[in-house]
Design a protein around this motif. Sequence first.
Motif, mmCIF file in Angstrom:
data_model
loop_
_atom_site.group_PDB
_atom_site.id
_atom_site.type_symbol
_atom_site.label_atom_id
_atom_site.label_comp_id
_atom_site.label_asym_id
_atom_site.label_seq_id
_atom_site.Cartn_x
_atom_site.Cartn_y
_atom_site.Cartn_z
ATOM 1 N N MET A 1 0.824 -1.212 0.000
ATOM 2 C CA MET A 1 0.000 0.000 0.000
ATOM 3 C C MET A 1 0.854 1.255 0.000
ATOM 4 N N GLU B 1 3.916 1.598 -0.759
ATOM 5 C CA GLU B 1 4.759 1.706 -1.953
ATOM 6 C C GLU B 1 3.979 2.331 -3.110
ATOM 7 N N ASN B 2 2.739 1.883 -3.311
ATOM 8 C CA ASN B 2 1.925 2.455 -4.374
ATOM 9 C C ASN B 2 1.603 3.928 -4.107
ATOM 10 N N MET B 3 1.284 4.256 -2.870
ATOM 11 C CA MET B 3 1.004 5.659 -2.543
ATOM 12 C C MET B 3 2.225 6.536 -2.765
ATOM 13 N N LEU C 1 4.714 5.996 -4.865
ATOM 14 C CA LEU C 1 4.930 6.156 -6.310
ATOM 15 C C LEU C 1 3.962 7.166 -6.918
ATOM 16 N N LEU C 2 2.706 7.142 -6.478
ATOM 17 C CA LEU C 2 1.732 8.101 -6.995
ATOM 18 C C LEU C 2 2.083 9.534 -6.578
ATOM 19 N N THR D 1 5.046 10.639 -8.635
ATOM 20 C CA THR D 1 4.578 10.940 -9.995
ATOM 21 C C THR D 1 3.892 12.296 -10.054
ATOM 22 N N SER E 1 -3.594 11.080 -9.876
ATOM 23 C CA SER E 1 -2.580 10.434 -9.038
ATOM 24 C C SER E 1 -2.834 10.697 -7.560
ATOM 25 N N ARG F 1 -6.145 8.883 -6.506
ATOM 26 C CA ARG F 1 -6.020 7.425 -6.375
ATOM 27 C C ARG F 1 -5.222 7.063 -5.115
ATOM 28 N N SER F 2 -4.214 7.864 -4.798
ATOM 29 C CA SER F 2 -3.459 7.585 -3.571
ATOM 30 C C SER F 2 -4.363 7.712 -2.346
ATOM 31 N N ILE G 1 -6.533 4.576 -2.275
ATOM 32 C CA ILE G 1 -5.820 3.406 -1.765
ATOM 33 C C ILE G 1 -5.711 3.459 -0.246
ATOM 34 N N GLU H 1 -7.399 0.621 2.291
ATOM 35 C CA GLU H 1 -6.670 -0.150 3.292
ATOM 36 C C GLU H 1 -7.191 0.142 4.695
#
Length: 332
Positions: free
Chosen positions: A1, A3-5, A7-8, A11, A41, A44-45, A48, A52
Amino acid sequence: MFENMALLFITAIFKILLTSWTFGMKLPAGIFLPTMAIGASLGRSLGIFLQEWHKAHPRAWIFSSCPPEGTCIYPGFYAVIGAAALLGGVTRMTLSLVVILFELTGALSHVLPIMLAVMASKFVGDYFGKGIYDTWIALHGYPYLPPSDYRDRGQTAARVMIPASKVVTIQGREMMAFELDALLNGCEFNGFPVLDGDKVIGYVTRDRLRQAIDPLVTQTNLDGEPTQSSNTPCTFVRQNHGFRGVNLSTILEEAQIHMRKEMPLEVVVSMFQRLNLRYVLFTVDGRLTGMMTKRDVVSLVNEGIEESRALSDRDEDEARTDRSEWIRSRIW
């Protein structure tokens, strides 16, 4: 979770820097899709994170409306809301933006959240300043008047107008062709009031005056003196009996807006906006007392924007420095 946040977020940050760079360099990279990508971006973060959180604490009060089984949080939906909110805050688009996103998603259930996000972003953006396009126009000094209503502070046009002593005028009774040519070469204004003594008889634009006197102005002789052709007398008075020269009264604009300097400033700005005027002459009994042009009104409307005209043409700014400084000094 996380890690994706992360990266967003990275970005979005890089996209903000690159979009600011390309938009500031006037590259044809656009503002719509980059802004939507940044908002998507960030949205979506957030989606996410909420997803969670719901998995870890399904009985929390914030998720009380979620069904006991099945998926409740959709990160993609938050991406659409984030894209709409950021694009609405940057461009100040409202109804058209909602329609565009509705056509992209095709989901009727998304319309109300998108509307709320767009309106909230617009209200927050308007509180902090103007949209990116209005700010860009003000930075370049473009003569654009927004359709929004202007509210004065009880001022009249007399406090903001350029007084007659600072207005470049033409004496219409008689002037030599080379004098008119020197006037056009010595300033950058797009028009001039024409006077007969202290009475206003008309207004002539720069282009029409240049077109009329070019055939009359020739090169100087070896001694640098004007030739006989450039010494041709010109007049703007329609009935100038006994005058031997060129009558330029036909190039005067027939329709001129004359107002009194006691007119409320709000009314004057409204006249420029609704009639798309280029200038207004202020007179008393036919005598010129002042003048306002569209650029003067634009400077007045944009006086709250910091660094206004910072990216405009410097030569053009220097030609209008006295007028801009006069307006700013008389507003308060």
